[in-house]
Design a protein around this motif. Structure first.
Motif, short mmCIF file in Angstrom:
data_model
loop_
_atom_site.label_atom_id
_atom_site.label_comp_id
_atom_site.label_asym_id
_atom_site.label_seq_id
_atom_site.Cartn_x
_atom_site.Cartn_y
_atom_site.Cartn_z
N VAL A 136 0.84 -1.20 0.00
CA VAL A 136 0.00 0.00 0.00
C VAL A 136 0.87 1.25 0.00
CG1 VAL A 136 -1.69 1.33 1.33
CG2 VAL A 136 -1.98 -1.14 1.07
N GLU A 137 1.95 1.21 0.77
CA GLU A 137 2.89 2.34 0.77
C GLU A 137 3.51 2.53 -0.61
OE1 GLU A 137 7.02 3.73 3.02
OE2 GLU A 137 5.72 2.22 3.94
N TYR A 138 3.83 1.43 -1.26
CA TYR A 138 4.41 1.52 -2.60
C TYR A 138 3.42 2.14 -3.59
CZ TYR A 138 6.51 0.17 -7.05
OH TYR A 138 7.03 0.20 -8.31
N LEU A 139 2.17 1.77 -3.47
CA LEU A 139 1.15 2.33 -4.36
C LEU A 139 0.97 3.83 -4.14
CD1 LEU A 139 -1.53 -0.50 -4.09
CD2 LEU A 139 -0.12 0.01 -6.09
N GLU A 140 1.25 4.27 -2.93
CA GLU A 140 1.04 5.68 -2.59
C GLU A 140 2.25 6.55 -2.91
OE1 GLU A 140 -0.14 8.40 1.33
OE2 GLU A 140 0.93 6.50 1.58
N ASP A 141 3.47 6.01 -2.87
CA ASP A 141 4.66 6.87 -2.87
C ASP A 141 5.08 7.40 -4.23
OD1 ASP A 141 5.96 4.77 -4.12
OD2 ASP A 141 7.15 4.19 -2.39
N GLY A 142 4.48 6.91 -5.31
CA GLY A 142 4.75 7.49 -6.62
C GLY A 142 5.89 6.88 -7.41
N ASP A 143 6.56 5.86 -6.85
CA ASP A 143 7.68 5.24 -7.56
C ASP A 143 7.23 4.62 -8.88
OD1 ASP A 143 9.45 6.02 -5.71
OD2 ASP A 143 9.86 4.04 -4.86
N LEU B 170 -1.45 2.72 -12.11
CA LEU B 170 -0.95 1.90 -11.00
C LEU B 170 -1.25 0.42 -11.26
CD1 LEU B 170 -1.98 3.92 -7.80
CD2 LEU B 170 0.35 3.42 -8.56
N PRO B 171 -0.35 -0.46 -10.85
CA PRO B 171 -0.59 -1.89 -11.07
C PRO B 171 -1.68 -2.43 -10.16
CG PRO B 171 1.34 -1.60 -9.67
CD PRO B 171 0.91 -0.22 -10.11
N ILE B 172 -2.31 -3.48 -10.60
CA ILE B 172 -3.25 -4.22 -9.76
C ILE B 172 -2.44 -5.22 -8.96
CG2 ILE B 172 -5.20 -5.83 -9.77
CD1 ILE B 172 -6.06 -4.49 -12.42
N ILE B 173 -2.60 -5.21 -7.65
CA ILE B 173 -1.84 -6.11 -6.77
C ILE B 173 -2.65 -7.38 -6.55
CG2 ILE B 173 -0.63 -6.33 -4.59
CD1 ILE B 173 0.40 -4.07 -6.42
N LEU B 174 -2.01 -8.51 -6.74
CA LEU B 174 -2.66 -9.82 -6.55
C LEU B 174 -1.93 -10.58 -5.45
CD1 LEU B 174 -3.03 -10.87 -10.32
CD2 LEU B 174 -4.70 -9.65 -8.90
N TRP C 58 -7.33 6.49 0.63
CA TRP C 58 -8.26 6.75 -0.47
C TRP C 58 -9.71 6.54 -0.03
CZ3 TRP C 58 -3.83 3.70 -1.30
CH2 TRP C 58 -2.87 4.25 -2.18
N GLU C 59 -10.59 7.34 -0.53
CA GLU C 59 -12.02 7.11 -0.35
C GLU C 59 -12.42 5.89 -1.17
OE1 GLU C 59 -14.01 8.64 1.67
OE2 GLU C 59 -12.56 10.17 2.31
N HIS C 60 -13.46 5.19 -0.75
CA HIS C 60 -13.86 3.96 -1.42
C HIS C 60 -14.24 4.20 -2.87
CE1 HIS C 60 -15.21 -0.19 -1.69
NE2 HIS C 60 -16.32 0.25 -2.27
N ASP C 61 -14.86 5.34 -3.17
CA ASP C 61 -15.29 5.62 -4.54
C ASP C 61 -14.32 6.52 -5.29
OD1 ASP C 61 -15.75 7.83 -3.02
OD2 ASP C 61 -17.80 8.20 -3.72
N ASP C 62 -13.11 6.68 -4.74
CA ASP C 62 -12.08 7.49 -5.39
C ASP C 62 -11.62 6.81 -6.68
OD1 ASP C 62 -9.84 8.97 -6.12
OD2 ASP C 62 -9.25 9.34 -4.04
N ASP C 63 -11.62 7.56 -7.78
CA ASP C 63 -11.19 7.00 -9.07
C ASP C 63 -9.74 6.56 -9.05
OD1 ASP C 63 -13.69 7.42 -10.12
OD2 ASP C 63 -13.17 9.35 -11.06
N ASP C 64 -8.93 7.17 -8.19
CA ASP C 64 -7.50 6.83 -8.11
C ASP C 64 -7.22 5.70 -7.12
OD1 ASP C 64 -6.85 8.80 -9.94
OD2 ASP C 64 -6.68 10.35 -8.38
#
Length: 272
Positions: A197-204, A213-217, A241-247
């Motif tokens: 989750v941190e990786y998805l947020e940090d912008g790398d 952003l990749p889909i994590i499985l 993120w909000e549940h209905d956030d497009d990002d």
């Protein structure tokens, strides 16, 4: 030291074992897209005799029906070291293959089955491009993941669609897949989820690619682990993120049993 001679096809087998670590004959034959299993067996027998590969095979009556599992042997490591394509520190890990745990072996073969499923998913207008951990440690598309302090997925893949009018390929989705071992304690699972989750947020990811952003499985050994991981991930995502956030990124879960039964492209994934 001069190594025994082997054919180009046998070299391909060694490269597959470097990439996937442990494979049975059926997997090797499928990944090579070869129709003659007898020829594959001849090549494997010769490679064993020349100590390029070794196998795990039991002659006990109860175990005899299980296919042999192959891995790189000492001359195979020497062969890989003669080229400059593979990172030397990664090649040296193959010296330790005989001591790998059954859990590690099972995971390697599960990832190989995922790759085979992706290969079979190719059509005239779509295909899957994938890299195992050994692949992205080299200078490949997902190479930047080798430097990540947060995530080390067991398999990375992307779906690419072909525009019939222009002939250009467009990446529609990217995926990072990790398998949780059955012996992994809950606090380690919690840490892995937090890191992703941190990786998805940090912008790398965005700084290294020009795709979403990749889909994590995540593949869980048991349903109870899936329920725990999904609930924990939902909480981690809700903090950002909000549940209905497009990002809001997608993190999905499945069990090992479902993955084996229906494949990585099957309708098995549950959203966090």
């Amino acid at each position: 030291m001069k190594l025994p001679s082997i054919t180009i096809k046998q070299q391909t087998i060694l490269k597959l074992l470097y990439t996937h670590r442990f494979l049975n004959r059926i997997q090797i034959q499928t990944l090579m897209n070869h129709s003659d299993y007898k020829r594959i067996n001849v090549w494997l027998k010769d490679l064993r005799e020349k100590q390029y590969v070794a196998w795990i095979y039991s002659t006990d009556f109860a175990e005899k029906t299980k296919p042999a599992i192959y891995y790189i042997n000492i001359n195979g490591v020497r062969f890989l070291k003669t080229g400059d394509k593979h990172p030397i520190h990664e090649v040296r890990k193959r010296y330790r293959e005989p001591s790998r745990s059954q859990t590690f072996i099972d995971r390697c073969m599960l990832i190989a089955d995922c790759c085979i499923t992706l290969e079979k998913g190719r059509t005239d207008t779509a295909r899957y491009y994938y890299e195992t951990e050994a692949n992205y440690l080299q200078d490949n598309y997902f190479h930047f993941l080798a430097d990540s302090e947060l995530v080390h997925p067991h398999l990375c893949f992307s779906k690419e669609e072909l525009d019939s009018s222009t002939g250009e390929e467009t990446t529609t989705n990217s995926y990072l897949l990790e398998v949780f071992d059955p012996t992994l304690p809950r606090y380690r699972i919690k840490k892995r989820l937090k890191d992703y989750v941190e990786y998805l947020e940090d912008g790398d990811w965005e700084s290294e690619t020009n795709v979403a952003l990749p889909i994590i499985l995540f593949v869980c050994p048991r349903t109870t682990d899936l329920i725990y991981a999904k609930r924990r991930t939902r909480s981690l995502l809700a903090d950002i993120w909000e549940h209905d956030d497009d990002d809001r990124p997608h993190v999905r879960f499945a069990t090992v049993d479902k993955l084996r039964a229906l494949g990585v492209r099957g309708e098995i994934w549950e959203e966090a």
